[in-house]
Design a protein around this motif. Structure first.
Motif, short mmCIF file in Angstrom:
data_model
loop_
_atom_site.label_atom_id
_atom_site.label_comp_id
_atom_site.label_asym_id
_atom_site.label_seq_id
_atom_site.Cartn_x
_atom_site.Cartn_y
_atom_site.Cartn_z
N ALA A 89 -36.36 -48.34 45.51
CA ALA A 89 -35.45 -49.08 46.39
C ALA A 89 -36.07 -49.38 47.74
CB ALA A 89 -34.16 -48.29 46.59
N THR A 118 -37.82 -55.22 46.57
CA THR A 118 -36.86 -54.75 45.58
C THR A 118 -35.85 -55.84 45.26
OG1 THR A 118 -37.08 -52.50 46.46
CG2 THR A 118 -35.19 -52.95 45.04
N ILE A 123 -33.75 -50.33 36.40
CA ILE A 123 -33.31 -49.07 36.99
C ILE A 123 -33.97 -48.95 38.36
CG2 ILE A 123 -33.36 -46.55 36.83
CD1 ILE A 123 -33.51 -46.85 33.79
N VAL A 124 -33.15 -48.77 39.39
CA VAL A 124 -33.67 -48.60 40.74
C VAL A 124 -33.75 -47.12 41.06
CG1 VAL A 124 -33.34 -49.11 43.18
CG2 VAL A 124 -32.74 -50.82 41.47
N LEU A 135 -33.94 -44.31 43.87
CA LEU A 135 -33.50 -44.15 45.26
C LEU A 135 -33.98 -42.81 45.79
CD1 LEU A 135 -31.74 -45.71 47.35
CD2 LEU A 135 -29.77 -44.46 46.44
N LYS A 188 -26.19 -46.84 46.63
CA LYS A 188 -26.05 -47.02 45.18
C LYS A 188 -25.17 -48.24 44.88
CE LYS A 188 -26.35 -42.14 43.82
NZ LYS A 188 -25.59 -41.01 43.25
N LEU A 228 -26.95 -51.51 45.62
CA LEU A 228 -27.96 -51.83 44.62
C LEU A 228 -27.33 -52.30 43.31
CD1 LEU A 228 -30.36 -48.85 45.33
CD2 LEU A 228 -30.94 -51.28 45.60
N LEU A 229 -26.23 -51.66 42.91
CA LEU A 229 -25.53 -52.09 41.69
C LEU A 229 -24.94 -53.48 41.88
CD1 LEU A 229 -23.81 -48.70 40.88
CD2 LEU A 229 -25.57 -49.79 39.50
N ALA A 240 -28.74 -54.21 39.95
CA ALA A 240 -29.31 -53.06 39.24
C ALA A 240 -28.38 -52.63 38.11
CB ALA A 240 -29.52 -51.89 40.21
N ASP A 265 -28.77 -49.59 36.71
CA ASP A 265 -28.65 -48.14 36.88
C ASP A 265 -29.38 -47.77 38.17
OD1 ASP A 265 -28.20 -45.45 36.47
OD2 ASP A 265 -29.01 -45.42 34.44
N VAL A 266 -28.95 -46.67 38.77
CA VAL A 266 -29.61 -46.12 39.96
C VAL A 266 -29.82 -44.63 39.74
CG1 VAL A 266 -29.47 -45.72 42.44
CG2 VAL A 266 -28.53 -47.83 41.48
N TRP A 326 -21.32 -49.94 33.19
CA TRP A 326 -22.65 -49.48 33.58
C TRP A 326 -23.41 -48.79 32.44
CZ3 TRP A 326 -18.79 -50.05 37.15
CH2 TRP A 326 -19.12 -50.77 38.30
#
Length: 228
Positions: free
Chosen positions: A54, A61, A76-77, A79, A87, A90-91, A95, A97-98, A183
């Protein structure tokens, strides 16, 4: 998973740890250390899954997330801190998944498998994908929402959440069920991410119709309610 191609974009030593572990499991691994080289590698490799840090500089990113969205590549990020706000952002940005470093590498592989299962399902032709109600039309296959016949810009996760609810009108979903449906994993953080997405959806849907609405069922979850 022998044919699975993974691209890891990370500027830290953790990249080498991931590469060694995933290669030992028979995966084809490519790596890059920054956004620019990551985008070059992405175009050359066309990975099945992207793992990206991230904290890449120069908006690397975000650019890689946009590239993944264009090609429907699961991402998938990774973090560095357990920040719920980060989170959610990013979603929202695309993304799938994180995961917060350091994470269990076997859990990572399980999540990669889950993303690949979903990617195969999404790639298959969908019959009857479009859902329509008064002044409302949504297609998960086209990633498109129309209100009153006009296309509405909407982030991927919001659209998937809305599609999940609208595909089963009047059914109540718990937050945990929505996290699993949308998710594709049992979310290990704060389930308030669903509340944030619902709030943003309500802002977009406000005033569209009096025959349906996103409703809160207190103590349970949410539903897409149809009125008689």
């Amino acid at each position: 998973m022998l044919e699975t191609k993974i691209l890891i974009v990370d500027h830290t030593d953790f990249c080498d740890v991931l590469k060694a572990h995933l290669e030992a499991m028979g995966l084809a691994i490519n790596t890059a250390s920054d956004g620019a080289s990551g985008m070059t590698a992405f175009r050359a490799v066309d990975p099945d899954v992207l793992l990206v840090a991230a904290e890449l500089s120069s908006h690397g990113t975000q650019q890689l997330l946009a590239m993944c969205a264009e090609r429907s590549t699961p991402v998938i990020v990774m973090l560095a801190s357990d920040d719920v706000g980060a989170k959610i952002a990013l979603l929202d940005a695309g993304a799938d998944d994180v995961m917060v470093k350091p994470f269990d590498l076997y859990e990572l592989v399980a999540r990669i498998k889950a993303l690949l299962r979903r990617a195969r399902v999404v790639a298959e032709p969908v019959s009857g994908d479009v859902i329509r109600f008064e002044n409302f039309e949504i297609s998960q296959e086209k990633f498109e929402l129309k209100l009153g016949g006009k296309k509405v810009e909407i982030p991927p996760k919001e659209l998937q959440l809305l599609y999940c609810l609208a595909s089963s009108p009047n059914r109540v979903f718990s937050r945990e069920q929505l996290l699993e449906h949308v998710w594709d994993f049992a979310f290990l953080g704060d389930s308030r991410t669903v509340d944030v997405h619902i709030k943003r959806l309500r802002e977009k849907l406000k005033g569209a119709s009096e025959k349906w609405a996103l409703k809160t069922v207190w103590g349970v979850g949410y539903k897409f309610e149809l009125y008689n």
